[in-house]
Design an enzyme around this catalytic site. Sequence first.
Site, mmCIF file in Angstrom:
data_model
loop_
_atom_site.group_PDB
_atom_site.id
_atom_site.type_symbol
_atom_site.label_atom_id
_atom_site.label_comp_id
_atom_site.label_asym_id
_atom_site.label_seq_id
_atom_site.Cartn_x
_atom_site.Cartn_y
_atom_site.Cartn_z
ATOM 1 N N ARG A 91 23.301 31.803 69.201
ATOM 2 C CA ARG A 91 22.084 32.568 68.911
ATOM 3 C C ARG A 91 21.319 31.840 67.815
ATOM 4 O O ARG A 91 21.826 31.676 66.711
ATOM 5 C CB ARG A 91 22.481 33.980 68.469
ATOM 6 C CG ARG A 91 21.341 34.819 67.954
ATOM 7 C CD ARG A 91 21.823 36.227 67.554
ATOM 8 N NE ARG A 91 20.719 37.005 67.041
ATOM 9 C CZ ARG A 91 20.519 37.276 65.746
ATOM 10 N NH1 ARG A 91 21.374 36.874 64.821
ATOM 11 N NH2 ARG A 91 19.467 37.968 65.371
ATOM 12 N N HIS A 135 12.660 35.421 63.325
ATOM 13 C CA HIS A 135 13.635 35.633 62.254
ATOM 14 C C HIS A 135 12.910 35.318 60.937
ATOM 15 O O HIS A 135 13.250 34.380 60.233
ATOM 16 C CB HIS A 135 14.871 34.760 62.475
ATOM 17 C CG HIS A 135 16.097 35.203 61.715
ATOM 18 N ND1 HIS A 135 17.307 35.457 62.326
ATOM 19 C CD2 HIS A 135 16.303 35.406 60.403
ATOM 20 C CE1 HIS A 135 18.207 35.798 61.410
ATOM 21 N NE2 HIS A 135 17.625 35.775 60.233
ATOM 22 N N GLU A 180 16.177 42.013 62.636
ATOM 23 C CA GLU A 180 16.170 42.869 61.450
ATOM 24 C C GLU A 180 14.761 43.192 60.951
ATOM 25 O O GLU A 180 14.374 42.807 59.835
ATOM 26 C CB GLU A 180 17.000 42.222 60.325
ATOM 27 C CG GLU A 180 18.437 41.947 60.712
ATOM 28 C CD GLU A 180 19.276 41.385 59.558
ATOM 29 O OE1 GLU A 180 18.728 41.140 58.471
ATOM 30 O OE2 GLU A 180 20.483 41.193 59.752
ATOM 31 N N ASN A 309 23.500 44.057 63.807
ATOM 32 C CA ASN A 309 24.008 43.231 62.697
ATOM 33 C C ASN A 309 24.670 44.151 61.688
ATOM 34 O O ASN A 309 24.057 45.143 61.263
ATOM 35 C CB ASN A 309 22.874 42.477 61.992
ATOM 36 C CG ASN A 309 22.266 41.395 62.866
ATOM 37 O OD1 ASN A 309 22.724 41.145 63.977
ATOM 38 N ND2 ASN A 309 21.231 40.746 62.360
ATOM 39 N N TYR A 311 27.184 44.152 58.066
ATOM 40 C CA TYR A 311 27.925 43.464 57.004
ATOM 41 C C TYR A 311 28.697 44.446 56.133
ATOM 42 O O TYR A 311 29.832 44.174 55.747
ATOM 43 C CB TYR A 311 26.955 42.647 56.129
ATOM 44 C CG TYR A 311 26.388 41.470 56.881
ATOM 45 C CD1 TYR A 311 27.015 40.231 56.833
ATOM 46 C CD2 TYR A 311 25.249 41.604 57.667
ATOM 47 C CE1 TYR A 311 26.511 39.148 57.549
ATOM 48 C CE2 TYR A 311 24.738 40.529 58.389
ATOM 49 C CZ TYR A 311 25.377 39.310 58.330
ATOM 50 O OH TYR A 311 24.889 38.245 59.047
ATOM 51 N N GLU A 385 25.322 39.728 64.564
ATOM 52 C CA GLU A 385 25.706 39.076 63.289
ATOM 53 C C GLU A 385 26.809 39.872 62.626
ATOM 54 O O GLU A 385 26.743 41.104 62.554
ATOM 55 C CB GLU A 385 24.537 39.031 62.288
ATOM 56 C CG GLU A 385 23.499 37.988 62.555
ATOM 57 C CD GLU A 385 22.393 37.989 61.499
ATOM 58 O OE1 GLU A 385 22.667 38.319 60.321
ATOM 59 O OE2 GLU A 385 21.255 37.647 61.863
HETATM 60 O O1 IFM Z 1 21.472 35.338 56.280
HETATM 61 C C1 IFM Z 1 21.128 36.612 56.719
HETATM 62 C C2 IFM Z 1 20.442 36.546 58.063
HETATM 63 O O2 IFM Z 1 19.323 35.733 58.025
HETATM 64 C C3 IFM Z 1 20.012 37.929 58.492
HETATM 65 N N1 IFM Z 1 21.098 38.850 58.435
HETATM 66 C C4 IFM Z 1 21.889 38.899 57.223
HETATM 67 C C5 IFM Z 1 22.346 37.491 56.855
HETATM 68 C C6 IFM Z 1 23.181 37.543 55.567
HETATM 69 O O3 IFM Z 1 22.447 38.077 54.530
#
Ligand code: IFM
Length: 486
Positions: A91, A135, A180, A309, A311, A385
């Site tokens: 990706r 992006h 995002e 995505n 985290y 992600e």
């Molecule tokens: O690096 C970023 C990415 O560009 C978008 N999502 C979160 C990642 C980590 O912060």
Amino acid sequence: MATASRTAEPDPETRGVRAFPPGFLWGTATAAYQIEGAADEDGRTPSIWDTYSHTPGRVRNGDTGDTACDHYHLWREDVALMADLGVGAYRFSVSWPRVQPTGRGPASPKGVDFYSRLVDELLDKGIQPVVTLYHWDLPQELEDAGGWPERDTAHRFADYAGLVADALGDRVTTWTTLNEPWCSAFLGYGSGVHAPGRTDQADALRAAHHLNLAHGLGTRALRDRLPTGARTSVTLNLHHVRSLTDGDADRDAARRIDGVANRIFTGPMLRGEYPEDVLRDTAHLTDWSFVRDGDTETIHRPLDFLGVNYYSPTLVSAASGPGSHTADGHGVSDHSPWPGADDVAFHRSPGTTTAMGWAVDPDGLYELLLRVKGDFPELPLVITENGAAFDDYVDPEGRVHDPERISYLHGHLAAVHRAIEAGVDVRGYFLWSLLDNFEWGHGYSKRFGAVYVDYATRRRIPKQSFHWYARVVRDGALPPDPGAGA
Ligand code: IFM
């Protein structure tokens, strides 16, 4: 007489191994401005991130994406790394100012050619290209004309989407409009910790709507050009919002943040309307008259899957007054990225943290996936992600040991597996990121890569987690404990 079916004794070698469904797509991801460099080569013009990173005080260390990982020149080497990793998909994002330098008019042949060669090389290595159109690198000329708060930007995006589809649509079958949009709208125009660094909450809401509109118009432009069978999607950084207590005020704080983090996008995109409570919570900032008749129908287009995505989760409570938003994990600013939620306080989630200061919480991913399934039962999902930054370094033997990243990935993949077993239709997983890269306002200080990049020499060194992930991909399965397979 009924006979009991014999269950084979589990093979000790595979006991505790979590196998993913056949056809599960394993991948890795990057984004143009974070890796390409070559900022003024072959006709590329500045994007808002070039301008922002060249503005003193905006990015840590004064870092810019001018050279980044030099992927623009080293792309063959990077595709070879992906082939070693064994992934089935890559990706990446297309740089808008490289392909359509002023944000208007015809495509730049040299810009298109770069991505065309990249796509060919990927296909040659058996790696499926997954294209993200946006992006975060808006051509500066479009920002000068008003940027995302301006409606015309959505139309410009649709034209750009059409150009890229014309150039790559014969070979690329999986497309994502935006990455995002929450960050683009609310960090870019609300708190100002991302480009273009503006701080007006009403503008941030206008930007959110025009990003939604860009998604709808862009999807239409793709569909008009792509062959049947091509897949279109959008990637959202859905926030898994928890309230600190079960009290009404804290739960209402969580509802507000869920509204401006998630439902402001999923509402129009997946239901065809903005949530009533979001309109109400933000009514003192704007009358939303920028939403014109027919807009939500345009935005609400069938998606082949939703990119998620994830985290870390978000923990909130009611606050006694404004000003607590700076602890929300999205960078420090005097301005909030959360319109209509000044009275919400953000808290550090318990547990260990990554180098970003983000809590490691795989249960958050599991709970989020179940929630999305509950809200949109028919929608296939792809984790577009997931990954972590740690303070990696090259040891005297020239190796990079990153057991924390392996443990992070193991925990989150186990959560994905658990969600699949619970009935969530997750079709793939993309590790963020292939390479250490330009981490936006943090510059090069945060390393998310499976491959270490020595920025002075551009040398790439696969980390221990690279080899670990390669084995997971090869086996289509997660070993019982994080150390296994490293
Ligand atoms: O690096 C970023 C990415 O560009 C978008 N999502 C979160 C990642 C980590 O912060």
